[in-house]
Design a protein around this motif. Structure first.
Motif, mmCIF file in Angstrom:
data_model
loop_
_atom_site.group_PDB
_atom_site.id
_atom_site.type_symbol
_atom_site.label_atom_id
_atom_site.label_comp_id
_atom_site.label_asym_id
_atom_site.label_seq_id
_atom_site.Cartn_x
_atom_site.Cartn_y
_atom_site.Cartn_z
ATOM 1 N N LYS A 17 0.823 -1.212 0.000
ATOM 2 C CA LYS A 17 0.000 0.000 0.000
ATOM 3 C C LYS A 17 0.861 1.268 0.000
ATOM 4 C CE LYS A 17 -3.974 2.025 2.341
ATOM 5 N NZ LYS A 17 -4.822 2.132 1.188
ATOM 6 N N GLN A 18 1.931 1.276 0.789
ATOM 7 C CA GLN A 18 2.831 2.435 0.837
ATOM 8 C C GLN A 18 3.506 2.654 -0.513
ATOM 9 O OE1 GLN A 18 5.101 0.997 4.185
ATOM 10 N NE2 GLN A 18 4.333 2.647 5.493
ATOM 11 N N TYR A 22 3.281 5.842 -2.977
ATOM 12 C CA TYR A 22 4.523 6.476 -3.430
ATOM 13 C C TYR A 22 4.501 6.676 -4.946
ATOM 14 C CZ TYR A 22 9.462 6.984 -4.637
ATOM 15 O OH TYR A 22 10.648 7.427 -5.166
ATOM 16 N N VAL A 23 4.146 5.627 -5.685
ATOM 17 C CA VAL A 23 4.115 5.710 -7.146
ATOM 18 C C VAL A 23 3.053 6.710 -7.599
ATOM 19 C CG1 VAL A 23 3.588 4.420 -9.266
ATOM 20 C CG2 VAL A 23 5.089 3.424 -7.536
ATOM 21 N N LYS A 24 1.889 6.673 -6.972
ATOM 22 C CA LYS A 24 0.816 7.604 -7.333
ATOM 23 C C LYS A 24 1.260 9.055 -7.158
ATOM 24 C CE LYS A 24 -3.342 4.910 -6.230
ATOM 25 N NZ LYS A 24 -4.491 4.851 -5.292
ATOM 26 N N GLU A 25 2.000 9.331 -6.099
ATOM 27 C CA GLU A 25 2.428 10.696 -5.824
ATOM 28 C C GLU A 25 3.648 11.104 -6.664
ATOM 29 O OE1 GLU A 25 2.663 14.465 -4.576
ATOM 30 O OE2 GLU A 25 0.997 13.087 -4.220
ATOM 31 N N LYS A 26 4.669 10.287 -6.649
ATOM 32 C CA LYS A 26 5.917 10.659 -7.327
ATOM 33 C C LYS A 26 5.789 10.682 -8.848
ATOM 34 C CE LYS A 26 10.678 10.279 -7.696
ATOM 35 N NZ LYS A 26 11.928 10.173 -7.143
ATOM 36 N N TYR A 27 4.987 9.800 -9.390
ATOM 37 C CA TYR A 27 4.871 9.679 -10.845
ATOM 38 C C TYR A 27 3.484 10.064 -11.353
ATOM 39 C CZ TYR A 27 9.267 7.214 -10.316
ATOM 40 O OH TYR A 27 10.565 6.895 -10.018
ATOM 41 N N THR A 42 -6.866 -2.786 -6.344
ATOM 42 C CA THR A 42 -7.637 -4.004 -6.612
ATOM 43 C C THR A 42 -7.046 -4.876 -7.704
ATOM 44 O OG1 THR A 42 -9.062 -2.791 -8.146
ATOM 45 C CG2 THR A 42 -9.793 -2.958 -5.839
ATOM 46 N N ASP A 43 -6.188 -4.309 -8.540
ATOM 47 C CA ASP A 43 -5.616 -5.049 -9.668
ATOM 48 C C ASP A 43 -4.100 -4.929 -9.626
ATOM 49 O OD1 ASP A 43 -4.931 -6.237 -12.055
ATOM 50 O OD2 ASP A 43 -6.020 -4.831 -13.320
ATOM 51 N N PHE A 44 -3.468 -5.891 -8.965
ATOM 52 C CA PHE A 44 -2.015 -5.847 -8.801
ATOM 53 C C PHE A 44 -1.298 -5.883 -10.147
ATOM 54 C CE2 PHE A 44 2.159 -7.783 -7.870
ATOM 55 C CZ PHE A 44 2.633 -6.803 -7.019
ATOM 56 N N GLY A 45 -1.878 -6.560 -11.127
ATOM 57 C CA GLY A 45 -1.278 -6.632 -12.459
ATOM 58 C C GLY A 45 -1.128 -5.267 -13.095
ATOM 59 N N SER A 46 -2.100 -4.398 -12.910
ATOM 60 C CA SER A 46 -2.001 -3.054 -13.485
ATOM 61 C C SER A 46 -0.907 -2.252 -12.782
ATOM 62 C CB SER A 46 -3.339 -2.321 -13.439
ATOM 63 O OG SER A 46 -3.728 -2.052 -12.117
ATOM 64 N N PHE A 47 -0.752 -2.462 -11.473
ATOM 65 C CA PHE A 47 0.321 -1.786 -10.748
ATOM 66 C C PHE A 47 1.677 -2.275 -11.240
ATOM 67 C CE2 PHE A 47 3.222 -1.657 -6.994
ATOM 68 C CZ PHE A 47 3.360 -0.283 -6.934
ATOM 69 N N LYS A 48 1.826 -3.583 -11.349
ATOM 70 C CA LYS A 48 3.096 -4.158 -11.803
ATOM 71 C C LYS A 48 3.429 -3.686 -13.220
ATOM 72 C CE LYS A 48 5.410 -8.634 -11.706
ATOM 73 N NZ LYS A 48 6.724 -8.266 -11.589
ATOM 74 N N PHE A 49 2.452 -3.693 -14.120
ATOM 75 C CA PHE A 49 2.660 -3.208 -15.482
ATOM 76 C C PHE A 49 3.114 -1.750 -15.471
ATOM 77 C CE2 PHE A 49 0.911 -0.731 -19.006
ATOM 78 C CZ PHE A 49 1.563 -1.326 -20.069
ATOM 79 N N THR A 50 2.442 -0.941 -14.677
ATOM 80 C CA THR A 50 2.750 0.489 -14.634
ATOM 81 C C THR A 50 4.157 0.752 -14.128
ATOM 82 O OG1 THR A 50 0.416 1.026 -14.328
ATOM 83 C CG2 THR A 50 2.013 2.717 -13.706
ATOM 84 N N GLY A 55 10.273 1.829 -15.588
ATOM 85 C CA GLY A 55 11.642 1.353 -15.409
ATOM 86 C C GLY A 55 11.929 0.884 -13.996
ATOM 87 N N LEU A 56 10.874 0.573 -13.253
ATOM 88 C CA LEU A 56 11.023 0.126 -11.872
ATOM 89 C C LEU A 56 10.753 -1.364 -11.764
ATOM 90 C CD1 LEU A 56 9.020 3.053 -10.276
ATOM 91 C CD2 LEU A 56 11.496 2.771 -10.228
ATOM 92 N N GLU A 57 11.170 -1.943 -10.650
ATOM 93 C CA GLU A 57 10.997 -3.363 -10.392
ATOM 94 C C GLU A 57 10.558 -3.522 -8.941
ATOM 95 O OE1 GLU A 57 14.090 -7.142 -10.126
ATOM 96 O OE2 GLU A 57 14.728 -5.276 -11.050
ATOM 97 N N LEU A 58 9.677 -4.465 -8.684
ATOM 98 C CA LEU A 58 9.211 -4.739 -7.333
ATOM 99 C C LEU A 58 9.906 -5.991 -6.825
ATOM 100 C CD1 LEU A 58 7.160 -3.631 -5.303
ATOM 101 C CD2 LEU A 58 5.516 -5.241 -6.234
#
Length: 73
Positions: A17-18, A22-27, A42-50, A55-58
């Protein structure tokens, strides 16, 4: 704890969640963040794709080189 990496270096860390916040605010001005931000919780796949388009990795763990920087004696 999860880590958001860029070029194998930790850019941010925290809970899922943090990192989403972070991504929502910084980017917030990036196209894919604008398009997908409402779905991140609700859709982790969309977060991972974004984050990958940014150029980031989780990761579930810190890279060894980053760990060594923070835990030197």
């Amino acid at each position: 704890m999860k880590y958001l990496l860029r070029n194998k270096k930790v850019e941010a860390s925290g809970s899922k969640k943090q990192l989403i916040e972070y991504v929502k605010e910084k980017y917030k001005d990036e196209f894919w963040v604008k398009e997908n931000a409402k779905k991140f919780d609700t859709d982790f796949g969309s977060f991972k794709f974004t984050i990958e388009t940014l150029g980031l990795e989780l990761s579930d763990k810190m890279t060894n080189s980053e760990y060594n920087k923070t835990h030197r004696r």
